[in-house]
Design an enzyme around this catalytic site. Structure first.
Site, PDB file in Angstrom:
ATOM      1  N   ASN B 402       0.818  -1.209   0.000  1.00 19.08           N
ATOM      2  CA  ASN B 402       0.000   0.000   0.000  1.00 19.08           C
ATOM      3  C   ASN B 402       0.855   1.264   0.000  1.00 19.08           C
ATOM      4  O   ASN B 402       0.962   1.947  -1.019  1.00 19.08           O
ATOM      5  CB  ASN B 402      -0.936  -0.026   1.213  1.00 19.08           C
ATOM      6  CG  ASN B 402      -1.970   1.084   1.178  1.00 19.08           C
ATOM      7  OD1 ASN B 402      -1.862   2.017   0.410  1.00 19.08           O
ATOM      8  ND2 ASN B 402      -2.980   0.966   2.010  1.00 19.08           N
ATOM      9  N   ASP B 403       1.505   1.532   1.107  1.00 18.46           N
ATOM     10  CA  ASP B 403       2.246   2.787   1.210  1.00 18.46           C
ATOM     11  C   ASP B 403       3.385   2.892   0.204  1.00 18.46           C
ATOM     12  O   ASP B 403       3.722   3.983  -0.242  1.00 18.46           O
ATOM     13  CB  ASP B 403       2.792   2.942   2.632  1.00 18.46           C
ATOM     14  CG  ASP B 403       1.654   2.990   3.650  1.00 18.46           C
ATOM     15  OD1 ASP B 403       0.605   3.563   3.310  1.00 18.46           O
ATOM     16  OD2 ASP B 403       1.821   2.455   4.758  1.00 18.46           O
ATOM     17  N   VAL B 404       3.959   1.748  -0.179  1.00 18.80           N
ATOM     18  CA  VAL B 404       5.107   1.811  -1.085  1.00 18.80           C
ATOM     19  C   VAL B 404       4.696   2.078  -2.531  1.00 18.80           C
ATOM     20  O   VAL B 404       5.545   2.252  -3.400  1.00 18.80           O
ATOM     21  CB  VAL B 404       5.950   0.513  -1.030  1.00 18.80           C
ATOM     22  CG1 VAL B 404       6.571   0.352   0.337  1.00 18.80           C
ATOM     23  CG2 VAL B 404       5.143  -0.697  -1.412  1.00 18.80           C
TER      24      VAL B 404
END
Lengths: 105, 476
Positions: B402-404
């Site tokens: 997700n964040d990456v």
């Protein structure tokens, strides 16, 4: 002031070791690829398990009626061994996978 | 004579730690380095048991020592061997906590010796009868060891999901107060009467334990690797303090070495995420969440894709890039993803993996995981290489990351992860995102990518979804 200067005087060789080790520690892992961050952390984790030596000394020198030292020392040896054995085995398991990979490519 | 042999053993042990760490930082020699350090450790332990003398007397209580070591050995071995590869990060934290507790216990017992040695002069200040250097080592060892223990336990709990992120306003201020109290009681112990020095000492230890909890609690789960690395170096320093106490060079060198290397490693990890240590420790994600949410609130519609459509798209693509994340690790789907990759390659699809350096919970987490499933090393692309490839990629399959892959890291200066290098998956023709739900990732922020027109969502457990994709593709 007196206390500090005598403290320095008494422990001069220790202080040398500490300073040199700090620089060495920085120098050694200066260029480590990010893939190895986790295994390296795990390996370092195992190495500070050397604290178990202190736990063994505590246990070994405790008189048989010194229950505090015996009980806490016993726990300390168990925990220290956990740290050493677990640390090295986990690191080895991580690195085992890297090895497999390298042979293939 | 035996003392000099002991000293030589310790020197050899210290050299193996240095060599071991050095070799651990190069892929080719890493495994050997670990074994060398382990060998040195065994030597140091054996030498201590059989050769160490305390005021001319050899150590006793062998029965207890060996019983304790056997328990630790069996338990440590079993835990380390049995635990799944995905749980490695929390295991490192767990073992680190054990080391911290060990260091703290040693310091506590040594304090007890010091305290009882001065009981015959109960009214004289502790400072005038006790040895300053020893007290310094004891108090530092017990504070750092306790903090490292409780902090590591919290980090462990956070990584295996049993402890949730809790943060409230003024938490950092409260932490600061606890820290000041720890130091205050440490100084107070030193100046209190020798007959009552034990009470403030145990308050100090207790507060140090509290501080460990308070220190780690507000830090987001995604930043745990950095915290564990930091606590790792704490334990190293605690071990060195105990080494100082016994004038034991093997403990001192090992501890300081880990302390220094660990701090540098912590900084390197932060750098891999393009954040500063201060930002990780103080700027917990909770505080900045509001500003990130305020920005993009325009189009909130997501598009779902059915399994059969997804299978079709993947089977007829020319070039597929798989982006693994923590979701893949949680679902234990590394073997399934490898099966999917093989199946697609058989059909002539060019399949590669794009590995973000901090995907998962630890740097290198994904590499370890995929290596377990025998994924070819050449198929794993590092972030820079992968980012050049996305423009020519037909389909990107995001598995539990997700964040990456959050474009906010590039576009939204208000976002807490702004500035972190990310995978530019949105440059590909199509993005299929597999997630269990629309819940935000570990950083707790929305991901604009999911609402993009190029993106289709494929909800479900990564392993199940992959297995069904495989059976669907086989039928095509």
């Amino acid at each position: 002031m007196e206390a500090i200067s005598s403290f320095l005087q008494q422990n001069l060789d220790m202080i040398y070791v500490v300073i040199l080790m700090i620089f060495l520690g920085f120098e050694i892992i200066n260029r480590v690829p990010s893939v190895l961050h986790t295994p390296l952390m795990s390996g370092a984790n195992a190495i500070h398990g050397v604290v178990i030596i202190g736990a063994i000394i505590i246990m070994g020198k405790a008189e048989s009626d010194n229950y505090l030292a015996l009980i806490l020392g016993f726990i300390a040896v168990v925990l220290g061994t956990l740290n050493v054995v677990g640390g090295f085995v986990v690191t080895d398991r991580m690195l085992e996978m890297f090895k497999k990979k390298n042979q293939k490519s | 004579m035996s003392i000099s042999i002991l000293a030589i053993c310790y020197i050899i042990a210290s050299v193996t730690y240095i060599l071991g760490l050095k070799m651990l930082s190069h892929p080719a020699t890493a495994r050997k380095g670990n074994l060398i350090a382990a060998g040195g450790m065994t030597l140091a332990i054996a030498a201590t048991i059989f050769l160490y003398t305390n005021d001319g007397k050899p150590l006793g209580n062998f029965g207890w020592i060996f019983t304790a070591m056997t328990i630790g050995l069996v338990l440590g071995w079993l835990i380390a061997k049995k635990v799944k590869m995905t749980a490695m990060p929390e295991l490192v934290s767990f073992f680190n906590g054990m080391g911290g507790a060990c260091a703290a216990l040693i310091a506590i017992v040594e304090f007890d010796y010091m305290y009882r040695a001065n009981l015959n002069t109960p009214d004289v200040a502790f400072s005038s009868v006790a040895h300053f250097g020893h007290y310094l080592a004891i108090i530092a060892g017990s504070i750092i060891g306790s903090t490292s223990f409780s902090g590591s336990m919290i980090a462990w709990g956070k990584l295996n999901g049993s402890i949730k992120d809790v943060s409230f306003k003024g938490q950092h201020f409260l932490n600061l107060i606890v820290l000041v109290l720890v130091f205050g009681f440490a100084v107070y112990t030193w100046f209190s009467p020798a007959g009552h020095a034990n009470i403030p000492f145990f308050i100090t230890v207790f507060l140090a334990l509290v501080y460990g909890v308070a220190f780690v609690q507000p830090i987001g789960g995604a930043d745990m690797p950095v915290v564990i690395s930091l606590l790792n170096s704490f334990t190293g320093v605690a071990a060195a303090c105990d080494g100082f106490l016994y004038n034991n060079k093997a403990m001192l060198t090992g501890g300081i070495l880990v302390g220094a290397a660990g701090s540098l490693l912590t900084i390197l990890m932060c750098r891999a995420m393009n954040r500063s240590l201060k930002n990780v420790l103080i700027g917990s994600f909770g505080g900045t969440k509001a500003s990130a949410k305020a920005g993009p609130a325009t189009q909130k519609a997501i598009k779902e894709i059915s399994l059969s459509d997804a299978a079709m798209v993947l089977a007829y693509a020319k070039k597929v890039m798989i982006v693994p994340g923590y979701g893949l690790a949680v679902a234990q789907a590394q073997h399934s993803v490898h099966d999917l990759e093989k199946l697609l390659v058989e059909r002539g699809v060019d399949v590669r993996y794009a590995i973000h350096p901090v995907a998962g919970r630890m740097p290198g987490h994904m590499n370890v995981l995929l290596a377990e499933a025998d994924v070819d090393y050449d198929k794993l692309l590092e972030m820079e290489t992968a980012n050049d490839e996305f423009k020519t990629t037909d389909v990107v399959l995001v598995l539990g990351a997700n964040d990456v892959v959050n474009p906010a890291a590039k576009n939204d200066p208000g976002s807490p992860i702004y500035g972190m290098p990310v995978l530019n998956v949105e440059e590909a023709n199509m993005v299929i995102v597999n997630k269990r739900s629309m819940k935000p990732g570990y950083a707790g922020i929305e991901n604009e990518l999911f609402y993009s027109r190029k993106t289709s969502m494929l909800f479900g457990d990564a392993k199940k979804v992959l297995q069904e994709l495989i059976s669907q593709i086989k039928e095509i």
